[in-house]
Motif scaffolding. Structure first.
Motif, PDB file in Angstrom:
ATOM      1  N   LEU A  52       3.126  -9.350  -9.955  1.00  0.00           N
ATOM      2  CA  LEU A  52       3.465  -9.030  -8.573  1.00  0.00           C
ATOM      3  C   LEU A  52       2.533  -7.973  -7.983  1.00  0.00           C
ATOM      4  O   LEU A  52       2.277  -7.974  -6.773  1.00  0.00           O
ATOM      5  N   TYR A  53       2.042  -7.064  -8.816  1.00  0.00           N
ATOM      6  CA  TYR A  53       1.343  -5.912  -8.250  1.00  0.00           C
ATOM      7  C   TYR A  53       0.035  -5.544  -8.945  1.00  0.00           C
ATOM      8  O   TYR A  53      -0.711  -4.698  -8.455  1.00  0.00           O
ATOM      9  N   VAL A  54      -0.307  -6.141 -10.082  1.00  0.00           N
ATOM     10  CA  VAL A  54      -1.447  -5.663 -10.862  1.00  0.00           C
ATOM     11  C   VAL A  54      -2.763  -5.813 -10.115  1.00  0.00           C
ATOM     12  O   VAL A  54      -3.518  -4.843  -9.933  1.00  0.00           O
ATOM     13  N   LEU A  55      -3.103  -7.033  -9.671  1.00  0.00           N
ATOM     14  CA  LEU A  55      -4.421  -7.249  -9.060  1.00  0.00           C
ATOM     15  C   LEU A  55      -4.573  -6.475  -7.757  1.00  0.00           C
ATOM     16  O   LEU A  55      -5.648  -5.929  -7.476  1.00  0.00           O
ATOM     17  N   ARG A  56      -3.531  -6.420  -6.955  1.00  0.00           N
ATOM     18  CA  ARG A  56      -3.621  -5.649  -5.713  1.00  0.00           C
ATOM     19  C   ARG A  56      -3.908  -4.186  -6.012  1.00  0.00           C
ATOM     20  O   ARG A  56      -4.710  -3.540  -5.327  1.00  0.00           O
ATOM     21  N   THR A  57      -3.285  -3.669  -7.063  1.00  0.00           N
ATOM     22  CA  THR A  57      -3.514  -2.270  -7.426  1.00  0.00           C
ATOM     23  C   THR A  57      -4.923  -2.053  -7.936  1.00  0.00           C
ATOM     24  O   THR A  57      -5.572  -1.045  -7.609  1.00  0.00           O
TER      25      THR A  57
END
Length: 652
Positions: A52-57
């Motif tokens: 849910l959030y790894v690549l965006r981070t």
């Protein structure tokens, strides 16, 4: 005479054996499949919601230090996949899962097993401290995981409805409030649907990634470890920055070990290899392919994998998955708190069992309240998952290093690996984990301080309670005196014997129970049957029921005095009356228990003294904790109409 003989008989016998083996194998397979499905609903919730959030981070760290071009996207995806392989598959699935402590997992259990393999001394004390600090870090994870998981899921609404950004925090707080309020009812009913929901979730992850991979198959080069090495060698500084967020892909890896008692090693290993790892890999590859084709999708690459018409259903499914992930870590916090309490690192807490058949399903009201207050505060402070991710990484990498350190000690002291094998394992694991840790240390100022602060506070509480218990024990020994000397003095005194049985629960083997001493001094009477029961918590999860009660040999000049030791594991349920009753039958003791025996308890009232045993603030902390400490769980199960208590003041 009617049976088969000779070759025909042997052939039929072989056919029966083969048939029974097939049936047994089918039953075992079905059982493993059921455990694997259940494990999906508990063990893999945290790591399963990381996409849910790894690549965006990764690509928003430090204002976009990692470039959003094809080479860097492919390199980052390759790093994520091989971190999953090296840390989760090789370290946890292949090795750490083998390091269970008689079926129990978690860093406290690992530290206990390592200590048993070492000689008493400074190294053993350091190992114990590492275990306590690891447990303290787990409480930090238990605060951050629900906050970041639910926030990242609800933030998906912004993709379909940009004007709803201001409602993300209130919605997350409402969802988490409902989750924590539901804890008192238990998860036995919800648990039946957790597994199928997570199976559907991992299926969705795979299906979301496959179309993007088909559209852009160049992303498949990320599967090669050569691409990882090439990316690191081309962009060492960029890789270092990226590692600060890549570690979020393996959050929840410690749950594989912590929950081994519930599902077993084989079920967890099989589920990871057959379902979780392939699904995560496909989803990360799909997100990478999307970012190569559409860099503008960085605002939320996970939810943009699907058409906008499917965003709302996906948000709903993601919210369910994150709630399950949160439920798992909350339940884990209950288990760790109970372990720490039984091992003497936390006060006794009220424990409610929420299932009539599963002893592991427990609810601790005090822990639940503290977790909810902490999680709500974290959401209000950080507001979004990107800011909170900086806090998450440091807790995870520190826990990895602690687990690796204990595992390496176990390979030498417990498993007797040769030095070169332990050295090779250390080189492989530390080569991966030290850079991950170093990359997250740089984020202390931007949020990494949070898990360290929580862990430090918990470490202070746990070590203070442990030290205070040691001081109280020392004072009790001095005040209660030797049991053998007391019995000799009692034999020559004019104490009148009265009918009945009096049971004196007492934690020490050699000293006199306070209640026994004061009762005879004040009333000048002694029951015909005096049973002193010493309750011991062993550094093992469970003690078989048949071995819990031991009859101790004591040289008593007073007739009718019996000394028993009741031994529990730190995960055992404690019903002292039932345990003594079973031990009485097993040991064939003559005194009566039902409807006649009285339980005489000793209560310690702790007060601050002038001794320089601890700093003054730690004394106040320990006394405050002792005031909120509830009676041990076995006390609540004693017959109320046949239980008395005598109090004693102790200065520390």
């Amino acid at each position: 005479r009617l049976g088969c003989t000779g070759g025909a008989g042997r052939r039929i016998a072989r056919m029966k054996v083969a048939s029974s083996r097939k049936k047994g194998g089918a039953a075992a397979h079905a059982g493993s499949a059921g455990l694997g499905l259940a494990a999906l609903g508990v063990v893999f919730g945290d790591i399963g919601t990381s996409p849910l959030y790894v690549l965006r981070t990764v690509f928003t760290l430090d204002g976009g230090a990692v470039r959003l071009d094809e080479d860097d996207v492919t390199g980052v995806i390759s790093c994520i996949i091989w971190v999953l392989v090296l840390i989760v598959t090789i370290k946890y699935v292949c090795f750490v899962l083998r390091a269970d402590n008689e079926g129990e997992g978690g860093i406290l259990a690992l530290a206990t097993r390592v200590r048993r393999s070492l000689k008493p001394g400074r190294i053993a004390s350091v190992v114990a401290l590492l275990g306590v600090f690891g447990a303290a870090l787990f409480f930090g994870d238990s605060v951050i995981t629900p906050a970041i998981s639910v926030l990242s899921a609800v933030e998906g609404l912004e993709v379909a409805f940009p004007h709803m950004a201001e409602y993300v925090v209130p919605a997350a707080l409402a969802i988490l409030s409902a989750l924590f309020l539901a804890q008192r009812k238990g998860t036995s009913k919800m648990g039946k649907v957790f597994g199928p929901i997570m199976l559907a979730w991992f299926g969705i992850l795979a299906c979301m990634g496959i179309p993007r991979i088909v559209d852009n198959p160049r992303i498949l080069v990320a599967l090669s470890p050569v691409e990882t090495v090439s990316f690191i060698s081309r962009h060492p500084e960029t890789t270092f920055v990226a590692l600060g967020a890549i570690v979020l892909a393996v959050t929840g890896a410690e749950a594989l070990y912590a929950d081994i008692a519930h599902f077993g090693r084989r079920a967890i290993q099989g589920t990871w290899l057959a379902v979780v790892l392939p699904s995560l890999t496909l989803c990360y590859l799909g997100q990478g392919a999307l970012l190569i084709d559409r860099p503008q999708a960085l605002s939320n690459p996970f939810f943009m994998l699907v058409p906008s018409s499917l965003t709302v259903p996906l948000v709903f499914m993601a919210t369910l998955a994150t709630l399950i992930a949160s439920q798992a870590v909350i339940s884990g916090a209950y288990s760790i708190a109970r372990q720490a309490s039984h091992l003497g690192y936390l006060p006794h807490m009220k424990v409610k069992h929420t299932s009539a058949t599963e002893s592991g399903q427990i609810y601790l009201p005090a822990v639940n309240l503290l977790l909810f207050a902490s999680v709500a505060s974290i959401i209000l402070i950080f507001q979004d998952s990107d800011r909170l991710s900086a806090a998450y990484g440091l807790a995870v990498t520190t826990d990895f290093l602690l687990t690796t350190s204990l595992l390496l000690l176990l390979t030498r002291a417990g498993w007797r690996w040769p030095a070169w094998a332990t050295g090779l394992a250390a080189a492989v694991l530390l080569t991966v984990e030290l850079p991950l840790f170093a990359a997250n240390v740089t984020k202390i100022a931007t949020g990494g301080w949070l898990p360290l602060l929580i862990a430090t506070l918990m470490l202070v509480v746990m070590t203070t309670w442990r030290r205070g218990e040691e001081l109280v024990t020392h004072s009790r020994r001095a005040g209660e005196g030797s049991l053998s000397e007391y019995l000799r003095g009692l034999a020559s005194s004019a104490v009148r014997r009265i009918p009945g049985t009096a049971i004196y629960p007492h934690s020490m083997l050699t000293t006199t129970p306070l209640a026994l001493k004061k009762n005879t001094e004040i009333n000048r009477v002694l029951h015909d049957n005096v049973v002193i029961v010493s309750i011991k918590t062993l550094p093992t999860p469970h003690v078989p029921r048949s071995k819990r009660v031991v009859l101790d040999e004591i040289a008593s000049p007073v007739r009718g005095v019996t000394h028993l030791t009741v031994r529990y594991g730190f995960m055992d349920e404690r019903d002292l009356t039932e345990t003594i009753r079973h031990g009485q039958r097993t040991l064939k003791l003559s005194w009566k228990l039902d409807d006649e025996a009285f339980f005489m308890l000793s209560h310690i009232h702790i007060m601050e003294g002038s001794k320089r045993s601890m700093w003054k603030w730690r004394k106040k902390l320990f006394i405050g904790l002792s005031r909120v400490s509830v009676s041990p769980s076995w006390v609540n199960k004693l017959p109320k109409d046949r239980t008395a208590e005598i109090s004693m003041r102790v200065l520390i």
